[in-house]
Design an enzyme around this catalytic site. Structure first.
Site, PDB file in Angstrom:
ATOM      1  N   TYR A 160      29.912 -49.840  56.924  1.00 26.30           N
ATOM      2  CA  TYR A 160      30.603 -50.090  55.662  1.00 26.30           C
ATOM      3  C   TYR A 160      31.917 -49.316  55.702  1.00 26.30           C
ATOM      4  O   TYR A 160      31.925 -48.134  56.064  1.00 26.30           O
ATOM      5  CB  TYR A 160      29.753 -49.595  54.482  1.00 26.30           C
ATOM      6  CG  TYR A 160      30.525 -49.590  53.176  1.00 26.30           C
ATOM      7  CD1 TYR A 160      30.487 -50.673  52.308  1.00 26.30           C
ATOM      8  CD2 TYR A 160      31.326 -48.487  52.823  1.00 26.30           C
ATOM      9  CE1 TYR A 160      31.221 -50.676  51.133  1.00 26.30           C
ATOM     10  CE2 TYR A 160      32.071 -48.486  51.648  1.00 26.30           C
ATOM     11  CZ  TYR A 160      32.016 -49.586  50.812  1.00 26.30           C
ATOM     12  OH  TYR A 160      32.748 -49.602  49.666  1.00 26.30           O
ATOM     13  N   GLU A 172      37.342 -53.700  50.750  1.00 25.19           N
ATOM     14  CA  GLU A 172      36.038 -53.342  51.304  1.00 25.19           C
ATOM     15  C   GLU A 172      35.622 -54.296  52.414  1.00 25.19           C
ATOM     16  O   GLU A 172      35.877 -55.503  52.322  1.00 25.19           O
ATOM     17  CB  GLU A 172      35.041 -53.445  50.146  1.00 25.19           C
ATOM     18  CG  GLU A 172      33.683 -52.905  50.401  1.00 25.19           C
ATOM     19  CD  GLU A 172      32.815 -53.089  49.149  1.00 25.19           C
ATOM     20  OE1 GLU A 172      32.798 -52.185  48.294  1.00 25.19           O
ATOM     21  OE2 GLU A 172      32.185 -54.151  49.042  1.00 25.19           O
TER      22      GLU A 172
END
Ligand code: GDP
Ligand code: MN
Length: 384
Positions: free
Chosen positions: A103, A191
């Site tokens: 991530y 993101e």
């Protein structure tokens, strides 16, 4: 408020900035999805383009290995209702053979009043859940917006997260690029989850989120355009908005232009009566001067589905001769008329209008029924 880009749009922005992304194509129907999959090469992921997370779990993402599976998956996903969102487009994308899911993300830490970069080796799942259950699994690095993100800060976040050495440099570089995008494009969140790691130590963005601060959209015209595209869906409907027409795109191939909602509806019904299929509802409204007529023609001509066009104008405020001039002027601009146009005028000055119409450019009919029947016949000829 933030404006959310779709995954396919965010990926385009990321790819343009140099972040590796899988080959992908957008599709809005099953055949298009299968063709895209063939072109990209199996296996591919077929992904619902709706602005919610957790699409995978909700059945909005399918991995497929051949045409048959692709067809089945696209058929299932297109039209599905995903967490309250109607799916009308899928992204078809080369599947990634991955060993790990990371991530990486940038957001505003409101408490600190500073942007924060985050990295975790627990990617691929809901990062909010990770943050709650195992907060130490996410490395954080606050950034001073006056200086931007130093390369050493990116390296530190990547190191703190425990990212494998073999890919640390690439992940750091993705993180700094992501920060630069966040900064330069007025992001509220940027993101990548998951940032996939392959067996030969490549990193690739398998998902993409980019939310933009709405108050800053005026200085991000390129992104604002993406919002229009996503919200309006249909380019033609956007054009209709610009022209100020009442317009609805339909499935058929007979283009319809008229003035007054009732008259346009009647024309639609007649097309149907003569076994034709209406391509649209288009009401040019009252006072249809030459320019509006030209704009209406531009609308139906730029619809690839349209094979022939019927003009049905009842002169009231709009005079028949005015409309006729408009039609002539609009059509004279073409070396070759792209699709046959049939005109029927009634009401004020209709006789003058009929005389003015250039019959080298259009077919003139006296009654509504004849006009529609002729237009449907033209459309059929095209498809013979
Ligand atoms: P989300 O569920 O809306 O966040 O959509 P993602 O694009 O993040 O996909 C969800 C999950 O699908 C990923 O985290 C992967 O675990 C799984 N997945 C498996 N293979 C692939 C693949 O080749 N591509 C993508 N995008 N996801 C895959
Ligand atoms: Mn995701």
């Amino acid at each position: 408020m933030a404006m959310k880009l779709h995954e396919y749009q965010a990926k385009q922005v990321f790819a343009d900035a140099g972040i590796p992304t899988p080959a992908s194509q957008l599709a809005s129907d099953v055949d298009g999805a299968v063709a895209a999959a063939e072109e990209i090469g199996y296996p591919v992921a077929i992904k619902a383009q709706v602005q919610v997370g957790g699409r995978g779990k909700a059945g909005g993402i399918k991995l497929v290995d051949d045409d048959e599976e692709a067809r089945e998956a696209a058929d299932e996903i297109l039209g599905m209702d995903l967490k309250g969102y109607h799916v009308d487009r899928v992204l078809v994308e080369g599947a990634v053979d991955f060993t790990d899911e990371l991530y990486v993300g940038i957001t505003m830490d409101r408490g600190e009043g500073k942007p924060v970069a985050m990295v975790s080796t627990k990617g691929g799942v809901n990062i909010e859940e990770v943050a709650e259950e195992d907060p130490d699994a996410i490395a954080r690095e606050h950034i001073d917006p006056a200086f931007g993100m130093h390369p050493y800060q990116a390296r530190k976040a990547v190191y703190d997260a425990g990212v494998d050495k073999a890919i640390a440099r690439d992940v750091s570089s993705v993180l700094t690029t992501l920060y630069d995008l966040w900064e330069n494009r007025d992001g509220s969140d940027a993101e990548i989850n998951p940032l996939m790691v392959t067996a030969d130590d490549e990193v690739i963005a398998a998902d993409a989120v980019m939310n933009i601060d709405e108050d800053a959209l005026f200085r991000q015209p390129e992104l604002a355009e993406m919002e229009d595209e996503a919200a309006g869906g249909d380019e033609l409907e956007q054009k209709a908005d610009e022209y100020g027409f009442d317009y609805v795109r339909l499935e058929g191939n007979v283009g319809i232009i008229g003035n007054g909602a009732g008259l346009v509806m009647t024309t639609l019904d007649l097309v149907d009566y003569y076994d034709g299929e209406p391509a649209n509802f288009l009401d040019v409204g009252g006072g249809a001067k030459a320019e509006r007529i030209a704009n209406a023609l531009d609308m139906v001509f730029s619809d690839d589905n349209v094979d022939s066009v019927v003009f049905n104008i009842f002169g009231g405020i709009t005079r028949g001769d005015e409309v006729a001039k408009g039609i002539n002027e609009a059509l004279e601009q073409f070396d070759e008329i792209p699709k046959p146009v049939v005109v029927r005028l009634a009401g004020t000055n209709w006789e003058e209008g009929m005389e003015i119409l250039n019959e080298d450019l259009v077919t003139v009919e006296q009654t509504l029924e004849d006009a529609v029947e002729r237009t449907v016949a033209y459309a059929e000829e095209v498809n013979e």
